[in-house]
Motif scaffolding. Structure first.
Motif, PDB file in Angstrom:
ATOM      1  N   THR A  10      23.636  48.616  42.616  1.00  8.97           N
ATOM      2  CA  THR A  10      24.576  49.411  41.832  1.00  8.97           C
ATOM      3  C   THR A  10      25.714  49.835  42.745  1.00  8.97           C
ATOM      4  O   THR A  10      25.638  49.682  43.977  1.00  8.97           O
ATOM      5  CB  THR A  10      23.889  50.664  41.245  1.00  8.97           C
ATOM      6  OG1 THR A  10      23.495  51.516  42.325  1.00  8.97           O
ATOM      7  CG2 THR A  10      22.680  50.281  40.407  1.00  8.97           C
ATOM      8  N   LEU A  11      26.741  50.389  42.153  1.00 13.34           N
ATOM      9  CA  LEU A  11      27.883  50.846  42.953  1.00 13.34           C
ATOM     10  C   LEU A  11      27.473  51.871  43.997  1.00 13.34           C
ATOM     11  O   LEU A  11      28.050  51.912  45.085  1.00 13.34           O
ATOM     12  CB  LEU A  11      28.976  51.410  42.034  1.00 13.34           C
ATOM     13  CG  LEU A  11      29.664  50.384  41.118  1.00 13.34           C
ATOM     14  CD1 LEU A  11      30.592  51.096  40.137  1.00 13.34           C
ATOM     15  CD2 LEU A  11      30.423  49.347  41.926  1.00 13.34           C
ATOM     16  N   SER A  12      26.455  52.650  43.710  1.00 12.24           N
ATOM     17  CA  SER A  12      26.020  53.667  44.686  1.00 12.24           C
ATOM     18  C   SER A  12      25.324  53.057  45.899  1.00 12.24           C
ATOM     19  O   SER A  12      25.112  53.742  46.898  1.00 12.24           O
ATOM     20  CB  SER A  12      25.104  54.696  44.016  1.00 12.24           C
ATOM     21  OG  SER A  12      23.912  54.083  43.578  1.00 12.24           O
ATOM     22  N   ILE A  14      26.572  50.462  47.670  1.00 11.38           N
ATOM     23  CA  ILE A  14      27.524  49.684  48.467  1.00 11.38           C
ATOM     24  C   ILE A  14      27.531  50.079  49.936  1.00 11.38           C
ATOM     25  O   ILE A  14      27.443  49.207  50.820  1.00 11.38           O
ATOM     26  CB  ILE A  14      28.940  49.751  47.869  1.00 11.38           C
ATOM     27  CG1 ILE A  14      28.941  49.030  46.518  1.00 11.38           C
ATOM     28  CG2 ILE A  14      29.968  49.142  48.816  1.00 11.38           C
ATOM     29  CD1 ILE A  14      30.251  49.153  45.752  1.00 11.38           C
ATOM     30  N   ASP A  15      27.636  51.343  50.252  1.00  8.98           N
ATOM     31  CA  ASP A  15      27.696  51.751  51.668  1.00  8.98           C
ATOM     32  C   ASP A  15      26.418  51.366  52.409  1.00  8.98           C
ATOM     33  O   ASP A  15      26.473  50.902  53.559  1.00  8.98           O
ATOM     34  CB  ASP A  15      27.967  53.246  51.790  1.00  8.98           C
ATOM     35  CG  ASP A  15      29.374  53.618  51.350  1.00  8.98           C
ATOM     36  OD1 ASP A  15      30.290  52.776  51.494  1.00  8.98           O
ATOM     37  OD2 ASP A  15      29.561  54.743  50.851  1.00  8.98           O
ATOM     38  N   HIS A  34      34.046  47.774  51.188  1.00  6.59           N
ATOM     39  CA  HIS A  34      33.728  48.522  49.962  1.00  6.59           C
ATOM     40  C   HIS A  34      34.452  47.924  48.755  1.00  6.59           C
ATOM     41  O   HIS A  34      33.847  47.739  47.686  1.00  6.59           O
ATOM     42  CB  HIS A  34      34.082  49.997  50.144  1.00  6.59           C
ATOM     43  CG  HIS A  34      33.339  50.889  49.199  1.00  6.59           C
ATOM     44  ND1 HIS A  34      33.763  51.103  47.914  1.00  6.59           N
ATOM     45  CD2 HIS A  34      32.196  51.585  49.349  1.00  6.59           C
ATOM     46  CE1 HIS A  34      32.913  51.915  47.302  1.00  6.59           C
ATOM     47  NE2 HIS A  34      31.956  52.226  48.150  1.00  6.59           N
ATOM     48  N   ASP A  35      35.731  47.593  48.917  1.00  5.32           N
ATOM     49  CA  ASP A  35      36.484  47.033  47.798  1.00  5.32           C
ATOM     50  C   ASP A  35      35.939  45.670  47.369  1.00  5.32           C
ATOM     51  O   ASP A  35      35.844  45.387  46.178  1.00  5.32           O
ATOM     52  CB  ASP A  35      37.968  46.898  48.157  1.00  5.32           C
ATOM     53  CG  ASP A  35      38.676  48.243  48.247  1.00  5.32           C
ATOM     54  OD1 ASP A  35      38.154  49.235  47.698  1.00  5.32           O
ATOM     55  OD2 ASP A  35      39.748  48.296  48.878  1.00  5.32           O
ATOM     56  N   THR A  38      32.645  46.179  45.562  1.00  4.31           N
ATOM     57  CA  THR A  38      32.935  46.816  44.272  1.00  4.31           C
ATOM     58  C   THR A  38      33.425  45.776  43.268  1.00  4.31           C
ATOM     59  O   THR A  38      32.989  45.759  42.114  1.00  4.31           O
ATOM     60  CB  THR A  38      33.979  47.943  44.438  1.00  4.31           C
ATOM     61  OG1 THR A  38      33.445  48.942  45.299  1.00  4.31           O
ATOM     62  CG2 THR A  38      34.345  48.561  43.100  1.00  4.31           C
ATOM     63  N   ARG A  39      34.328  44.892  43.703  1.00  7.21           N
ATOM     64  CA  ARG A  39      34.817  43.829  42.812  1.00  7.21           C
ATOM     65  C   ARG A  39      33.675  42.938  42.355  1.00  7.21           C
ATOM     66  O   ARG A  39      33.597  42.558  41.187  1.00  7.21           O
ATOM     67  CB  ARG A  39      35.899  43.007  43.511  1.00  7.21           C
ATOM     68  CG  ARG A  39      37.266  43.622  43.424  1.00  7.21           C
ATOM     69  CD  ARG A  39      38.363  42.652  43.876  1.00  7.21           C
ATOM     70  NE  ARG A  39      38.182  42.197  45.253  1.00  7.21           N
ATOM     71  CZ  ARG A  39      38.549  42.896  46.327  1.00  7.21           C
ATOM     72  NH1 ARG A  39      39.090  44.084  46.184  1.00  7.21           N
ATOM     73  NH2 ARG A  39      38.378  42.409  47.528  1.00  7.21           N
ATOM     74  N   LEU A  41      30.420  43.678  42.069  1.00  2.00           N
ATOM     75  CA  LEU A  41      29.533  44.370  41.130  1.00  2.00           C
ATOM     76  C   LEU A  41      30.225  44.710  39.818  1.00  2.00           C
ATOM     77  O   LEU A  41      29.557  44.778  38.773  1.00  2.00           O
ATOM     78  CB  LEU A  41      28.972  45.638  41.775  1.00  2.00           C
ATOM     79  CG  LEU A  41      28.050  45.406  42.966  1.00  2.00           C
ATOM     80  CD1 LEU A  41      27.588  46.736  43.547  1.00  2.00           C
ATOM     81  CD2 LEU A  41      26.863  44.537  42.585  1.00  2.00           C
ATOM     82  N   THR A  42      31.522  44.896  39.847  1.00  2.00           N
ATOM     83  CA  THR A  42      32.256  45.154  38.611  1.00  2.00           C
ATOM     84  C   THR A  42      32.344  43.890  37.772  1.00  2.00           C
ATOM     85  O   THR A  42      32.169  43.919  36.559  1.00  2.00           O
ATOM     86  CB  THR A  42      33.665  45.695  38.940  1.00  2.00           C
ATOM     87  OG1 THR A  42      33.519  46.907  39.687  1.00  2.00           O
ATOM     88  CG2 THR A  42      34.456  45.975  37.674  1.00  2.00           C
ATOM     89  N   PRO A  45      27.594  42.579  37.493  1.00  2.00           N
ATOM     90  CA  PRO A  45      26.696  43.643  37.948  1.00  2.00           C
ATOM     91  C   PRO A  45      25.298  43.190  38.368  1.00  2.00           C
ATOM     92  O   PRO A  45      24.589  43.947  39.024  1.00  2.00           O
ATOM     93  CB  PRO A  45      26.604  44.579  36.738  1.00  2.00           C
ATOM     94  CG  PRO A  45      27.770  44.249  35.886  1.00  2.00           C
ATOM     95  CD  PRO A  45      28.093  42.804  36.144  1.00  2.00           C
TER      96      PRO A  45
END
Length: 139
Positions: A10-12, A14-15, A34-35, A38-39, A41-42, A45
C-alpha cells in the motif's frame, strides 16, 4: 513457510520498501524513489508484492502486467532470510496474479553479475534467453 505472509503493498509501505531495497536489492534505479513507487501503486495497486514474516519485510517482487506482457522486477530477499523459499513464494504469487490476468509469459531483467539471483530464477523454472539477456518463463 506457514509463517510467511504475502500481500500487496500500500502507499503507506513505500518508505519501508525503499529502505528494504537499499539493504536487500542489488543496486537501485532512477525510479527507486517515493514518486516512482507511488506512480506504480497508483497505476496498478496489486503490482508490488511483499513477503513478511512476523510483521518484518523479508522480500519483494514487482509483478507488472501491461495487458500484453508480464514483467517481474525487484525480486529481492533480505540477506538474513535468503535460501528459505521466500523468492519462490513471491514468484508463485506473481505467477498466480499473471495467470488471473491472462498473462502467458513472464520476462525478468536480472543483473548480469548477480549469480545468486540467476540461481533463484533458474530454480523457479525460468530459462535465460541470452540474445535478450533476460530470464523468461511461459505460463
Amino acid at each position: 513457510m506457514s509463517d510467511l505472509h504475502i500481500r500487496r503493498a500500500t502507499l503507506s509501505d513505500i518508505d519501508t520498501v525503499l529502505r528494504f531495497w537499499r539493504d536487500a536489492a542489488e543496486g537501485t534505479s532512477i525510479s527507486d524513489d517515493h514518486d516512482g513507487v507511488t506512480r506504480l501503486l497508483t497505476r496498478d495497486p496489486e503490482a508490488l508484492l511483499l513477503a513478511e514474516r512476523d510483521g518484518v519485510l523479508t522480500g519483494t517482487v514487482i509483478a507488472g502486467f501491461d495487458g500484453w506482457r508480464c514483467s517481474a522486477y525487484r525480486l529481492a530477499v533480505h540477506p538474513d532470510h535468503r535460501r528459505q523459499g521466500i523468492a519462490t513464494a513471491l514468484l508463485e504469487a506473481a505467477e498466480e496474479r499473471f495467470a488471473a490476468l491472462g498473462g502467458r509469459r513472464v520476462d525478468a531483467m536480472v543483473l548480469e553479475a548477480n549469480d545468486q539471483a540467476h540461481h533463484a530464477w533458474a530454480a523457479s523454472g525460468y530459462h535465460r534467453e541470452d540474445h535478450w539477456r533476460r530470464w523468461v518463463k511461459a505460463l
